[in-house]
Structure formats: structure tokens, C-alpha cells
Design an enzyme around this catalytic site. Structure first.
Site, PDB file in Angstrom:
ATOM      1  N   ASP A 185      21.670  25.234 -50.631  1.00  0.00           N
ATOM      2  CA  ASP A 185      23.090  25.430 -50.995  1.00  0.00           C
ATOM      3  C   ASP A 185      24.122  24.870 -50.000  1.00  0.00           C
ATOM      4  O   ASP A 185      23.959  25.043 -48.784  1.00  0.00           O
ATOM      5  CB  ASP A 185      23.423  26.924 -51.074  1.00  0.00           C
TER       6      ASP A 185
ATOM      7  N   GLU B  57      23.601  34.737 -57.922  1.00  0.00           N
ATOM      8  CA  GLU B  57      23.728  34.238 -56.552  1.00  0.00           C
ATOM      9  C   GLU B  57      25.038  33.457 -56.416  1.00  0.00           C
ATOM     10  O   GLU B  57      25.636  33.043 -57.407  1.00  0.00           O
ATOM     11  CB  GLU B  57      22.555  33.301 -56.216  1.00  0.00           C
TER      12      GLU B  57
HETATM   13  C1  FRU Z   1      20.569  30.143 -53.650  1.00  0.00           C
HETATM   14  C2  FRU Z   1      19.978  31.010 -52.559  1.00  0.00           C
HETATM   15  C3  FRU Z   1      20.984  32.027 -52.071  1.00  0.00           C
HETATM   16  C4  FRU Z   1      20.505  32.335 -50.689  1.00  0.00           C
HETATM   17  C5  FRU Z   1      19.983  31.000 -50.229  1.00  0.00           C
HETATM   18  C6  FRU Z   1      18.794  31.096 -49.325  1.00  0.00           C
HETATM   19  O1  FRU Z   1      19.952  28.916 -53.796  1.00  0.00           O
HETATM   20  O2  FRU Z   1      18.805  31.632 -53.034  1.00  0.00           O
HETATM   21  O3  FRU Z   1      21.106  33.159 -52.904  1.00  0.00           O
HETATM   22  O4  FRU Z   1      21.511  32.838 -49.879  1.00  0.00           O
HETATM   23  O5  FRU Z   1      19.639  30.275 -51.391  1.00  0.00           O
HETATM   24  O6  FRU Z   1      18.475  29.861 -48.790  1.00  0.00           O
END
Ligand code: FRU
Length: 521
Positions: free
Chosen positions: A48, A230
Site C-alpha cells: 500500500d 482496509e
Molecule cells: C492492505 C493491508 C493493510 C495493512 C497492510 C499490511 O493491503 O493489508 O490493511 O495495514 O496491508 O502490509
């Protein structure tokens, strides 16, 4: 014998210098699949985008980063900056895991009035609020292994200090509790924090970014719930052509996307600093493609600019760790400008490539009004088959109900070994589609090959597709950014041919312009 060593040495030095020069010249984008104009980490794993914030002439991009391998691992925040949203400078890792856990996704803001007291008014702190993920607590069976932490920087994001009394939002007993996005709400003069809690959203407020009060929860029986929620984002937008203000809530979801796996949905409604009340009830997707996830928007864009700029992670948890790139994994989408329009009695979030991208255009070719029946090779006109490319094509769909009108039509990228990606519209099914079944390397995951679709009912007399093609991706902005499909691909040899295709009939191309794009390297 006596003289041969210096000569040998000179030759050796010459070879070393030449190889170095070649390496320099090649740069990272000469690796197979390395994008020409999309952001990628120099090496290893990225997911992300995090902490998108603009400050003193720099767009900051932090990102979920594992510096030791090209698969997911203990998360850090990688860091890059750009002056133009196109060219990125890699900076040292901003946040490292610590005794509270890995550094998961989150956001950053500039605390202009120094409400936190962590800087001064003259030198306001850049504040990052992120999720901590504590693997030890998770293993111990506790539910409370995710909570929100704060870090601040007084030197434009170059060095960071973690707040001594972290966490600032402790875990209330919810397993998935993460990805805080912070905004300043000018109306209520409060900071608002929105985070994902299981498959719901929670809103918190604060006067100082440190003490947070829970306001409300949202989403229990609204939207898609095929997986955990998320990476939310919340921001106001003026409805195009009016002065009406509406609030947009982005919510990523994994799995449960419209084409499988990860995807992001959105809600449009009102927010009063306490509660979000949605106007729309059917689920709306930011992008129907399989490869635009966890996207959020930049904070602190100057009012004189006023844009809401979005960036997504161009992959999908179904296969992100298995895609055939070795030294790094994943790219971001191109930056996109979000807007809100009102059409057919509902609000629609549109995405358009940011205008800066036009600076990458080098040379273009225009197609004159042409009827296509089967295939028309655009790349023949110039050597315009190879990525990076931008294509804007408009089809005349006035006679779509008459016999002989193509049932499917669009753009095809292909190479000499018959690998291809089709990006088009299906008249019968009323949908845009990207077919990457024969796109090249597809066998690394069953979830990768396929035909991915976005519903769209044709009303007017034209259909427009705006495409951004890079070494390993295509981003379709259909109907002026009303319908989106983002897909990655991995041909064994680069696509070298670009054509218009039709199936079962003919189509008239009203206009088509193709640009060769510059590389950012
Ligand atoms: C989304 C996610 C988030 C988390 C991160 C962990 O892709 O799963 O929810 O904070 O990636 O790398």
C-alpha cells in the site's frame, strides 16, 4: 612479460568502466517488467501507498515496504518524494518496526497550527499516524495486536521520532483494527481519524492528533462485505458544476472485489464531524480492475491547486507475492484526480489521469476516421507498438443496433509470439473488459488469467477509452473516467503491436491518438 601486467591492468580498468557506464545507462527500467513511468521501489517488496502528503513543493509517498525480500514481511515505511508526481527520488526508510510491532498502513498530515505541540508554528511537524501490528501478541492468541501509533518529523519527512506514549489509539478488542487516515475538518475545527475495524469503519476526533475520541461506526449492513475492510479515506468534494459539497468515503476490501480478490469501494454522503450518512446504497467501485488496491489520497494539497489526488497499489493479494518480477515486487497506479459528478440521479466518483502526465508525451500519431472490420494495425503507421504508450480512442456507437455492428471492439496489445491483451467493450454484455488470458506468463496463480469486466450501459453515440500502457500494466479510463479497469500483465516478450480489433462485425473509429511516452528514469 614485464610490460604485460600494466597493459592487462589498463584493459581491466577499461572493461570495469565500460560495464559501469552500461549499468548506469540501463538504469532500473531496463529490467524486464520494470515500469517506465510508474513508481516502484528500487528493490524488494512494496504494497500500500501510505502517508501521502504534500509539503513545501514535495509530494511525499511513503509505502508498505519489506527491505529484505521481494515478498511481504515485517513492514517498514519506505519513502520517496516528487516535485511533479512523475519523477520520484528514493529516500531512506522512514519508519522501522519497533517493540510495539511492524509499521502497517497509515497517513500523514502537516500540523500547521502545531496542535500536537510536537513542533512549532514556524516549523510545523509532519505527523504520521499508522497502524502497529504486533506479531508477538498475535501469536499469543490476543485479539488486541493492532493499535495506532504516531511519529513526527521536523525536517520535511527526512528523519522521524516515534511519539513516546504510543499507541495513541489503543485496541478496543477488535482483531482487524488498522489503517488510520487523518484529516483536518475545517468546519468542526477538529482532526478526524477514520480507520478499518473488522468489516466496518470507525470515526474518531481529536483537538491535537494525540487524544482521540470514538465518534461513530459505519457500514455494518452497507456496501460489500466479502472480506475484511482496509485502508479507508474520507474527504469532501464539490459536485462538478455546482457548489454542493459531498463527502466521499473510500473503503478497500479484501477479498470480495468485483473481479475477485482485492478492490476498493466508495460511499458518497454527508459527514458532520461525528457521523457519516451515505446517500448511495448499492455498492460502488473505485476501479473494477483486479490491480488497484488500498488507494488513498494526498493530504495538504494547496487550496490554489484544489485537486483530490489518488494513488493505488497496482496488485492484488491473490497473487501479489508471486508475480514474475524478481528484484522488486509491485508498482503504484498512475496518480489520478478524483471528481464527483451527479448523473441519472446519483453521485458518481470519476478518476482521471493527473494533468502532469501529459508532460511525458513525446510524439503522437493520429488515426483518421476509419472503419475497422477485424483488425487495424496502428503500430504500422509509426513504430508505435511498444510501451510506454497513451491512447485515446473514440468509437462511433450510433448504429449499435444495426446488423453488422461489432459485438466486441477495442484495443489489442500483442507480440510476435501471439501473446495479447484485449481492452474493449462488449455490446451484448454491456460491459468494458480486459482479457489477459493469453497475456504471457499467467500460470503463477489461477486467479491471474481471465476476462475482467466493468458494467457500463451505453447511452450516447460514442464510447471513449483512455489507456495508459506501461511495460507490465494497462489502466483504462472509460467514458471520461466514469469506469475504470486496471490490470497488470507479464508478456514473455514486450508487446510490439498495437491494433484496433472487432469481433463479429465492424466499427467506426471517430478519433484515435496514440502518444509515445517518455520514461521517468
Ligand atoms: C492492505 C493491508 C493493510 C495493512 C497492510 C499490511 O493491503 O493489508 O490493511 O495495514 O496491508 O502490509
Amino acid at each position: 612479460m614485464k610490460n604485460s601486467f600494466p597493459r592487462f591492468g589498463a584493459v581491466l580498468i577499461f572493461i570495469i568502466i565500460c560495464s559501469y557506464a552500461v549499468c548506469q545507462q540501463q538504469g532500473p527500467n531496463k529490467e524486464q517488467y520494470r515500469p517506465s513511468y510508474h513508481f516502484t521501489p528500487a528493490a524488494h517488496w512494496m504494497n500500500d501507498p501510505n502517508g501521502l502528503v504534500y509539503y513545501e513543493g514535495e509530494y511525499h509517498l511513503f509505502y508498505q515496504y519489506y527491505p529484505e525480500a521481494s515478498v511481504w514481511g515485517p513492514m517498514h515505511w519506505g519513502h520517496a518524494v516528487s516535485k511533479d508526481l512523475l519523477h520520484w527520488k528514493h529516500l531512506p526508510i522512514a519508519l522501522y518496526p519497533d517493540s510495539l510491532g511492524y509499521i502497517f498502513s497509515g497517513s500523514a498530515v502537516i500540523d500547521h497550527d502545531n496542535t500536537s505541540g510536537l513542533g512549532t508554528k514556524q516549523n510545523p511537524p509532519m505527523i504520521a499516524i499508522f497502524a502497529y501490528h504486533n506479531p508477538k501478541l498475535e501469536k499469543s492468541g490476543s485479539n488486541q495486536y493492532q493499535y495506532q501509533g504516531l511519529a513526527y518529523s521536523l525536517d520535511k519527512g527526512r528523519t522521524w521520532t516515534k511519539y513516546a506514549k504510543n499507541p495513541v489509539v489503543p485496541n478496543p478488542g477488535i482483531r482487524d483494527f488498522r489503517d488510520p487516515k487523518v484529516i483536518w475538518d475545517a468546519e468542526t475545527q477538529k482532526w478526524i481519524l477514520v480507520l478499518a475495524a473488522g468489516d466496518q469503519i470507525q470515526f474518531y476526533s481529536s483537538p491535537n492528533l494525540i487524544n482521540w475520541n470514538l465518534e461513530t461506526s459505519f457500514g455494518k449492513s452497507l456496501g460489500a462485505h466479502g472480506g475484511v475492510w482496509e485502508c479507508p479515506d474520507l474527504f469532501p468534494l464539490e459536485v462538478k458544476g455546482t457548489h454542493d459539497k459531498k463527502w466521499v468515503l473510500l473503503v478497500s476490501l479484501n477479498p470480495g472485489g468485483p473481479n475477485g480478490g482485492s478492490a476498493s469501494q466508495y460511499f458518497v454522503g454527508d459527514f458532520d464531524g461525528h457521523q457519516f450518512k451515505p446517500d448511495n446504497t448499492p455498492t460502488r467501485w473505485v476501479d473494477y480492475g483486479k490491480d488497484n488496491y488500498a488507494g488513498v489520497t494526498w493530504s495538504d494539497i494547496p487550496a490554489s491547486d484544489g485537486r483530490r489526488i489518488f494513488l493505488g497499489w497496482m496488485s492484488n493479494w491473490q497473487y501479489a507475492e508471486r508475480v514474475p518480477t524478481e528484484t522488486w515486487r509491485s508498482a503504484t497506479t498512475i496518480p489520478r484526480e478524483l471528481n464527483l459528478i451527479r448523473e441519472n440521479n446519483e453521485y458518481l466518483l470519476t478518476s482521471q489521469p493527473v494533468k502532469e502526465l501529459a508532460k511525458l508525451r513525446i510524439d503522437s500519431v493520429k488515426m483518421r476516421l476509419t472503419k475497422v472490420n477485424g483488425a487495424y494495425d496502428i503500430s504500422k503507421q509509426k513504430t508505435f507498438g511498444k510501451s510506454p504508450l497513451e491512447i485515446i480512442i473514440t468509437f462511433n456507437t450510433k448504429n449499435r443496433n444495426s446488423a453488422g455492428f461489432a459485438k466486441k471492439f477495442g484495443i489489442k496489445l500483442s507480440n510476435e509470439i501471439k501473446e495479447e491483451v484485449l481492452i474493449g467493450y462488449d455490446l451484448k454484455q454491456k460491459q468494458f473488459f480486459v482479457n489477459r488470458k493469453k497475456s504471457g506468463k499467467v500460470s503463477f496463480s489461477d486467479a491471474f488469467p481471465g476476462i475482467f469486466t466493468a458494467p457500463w450501459e451505453l447511452k450516447g453515440n460514442t464510447l471513449e477509452m483512455h489507456l495508459f500502457v506501461d511495460e507490465a500494466s494497462v489502466e483504462l479510463f472509460g467514458q471520461q473516467g466514469r469506469v475504470l479497469l486496471t490490470e497488470i500483465f507479464f508478456p514473455a516478450k514486450p508487446y510490439s503491436q498495437l491494433s484496433v480489433f472487432t469481433e463479429d462485425g465492424k466499427i467506426e473509429v471517430k478519433e484515435c491518438e496514440v502518444w509515445k511516452l517518455n520514461s521517468i528514469w
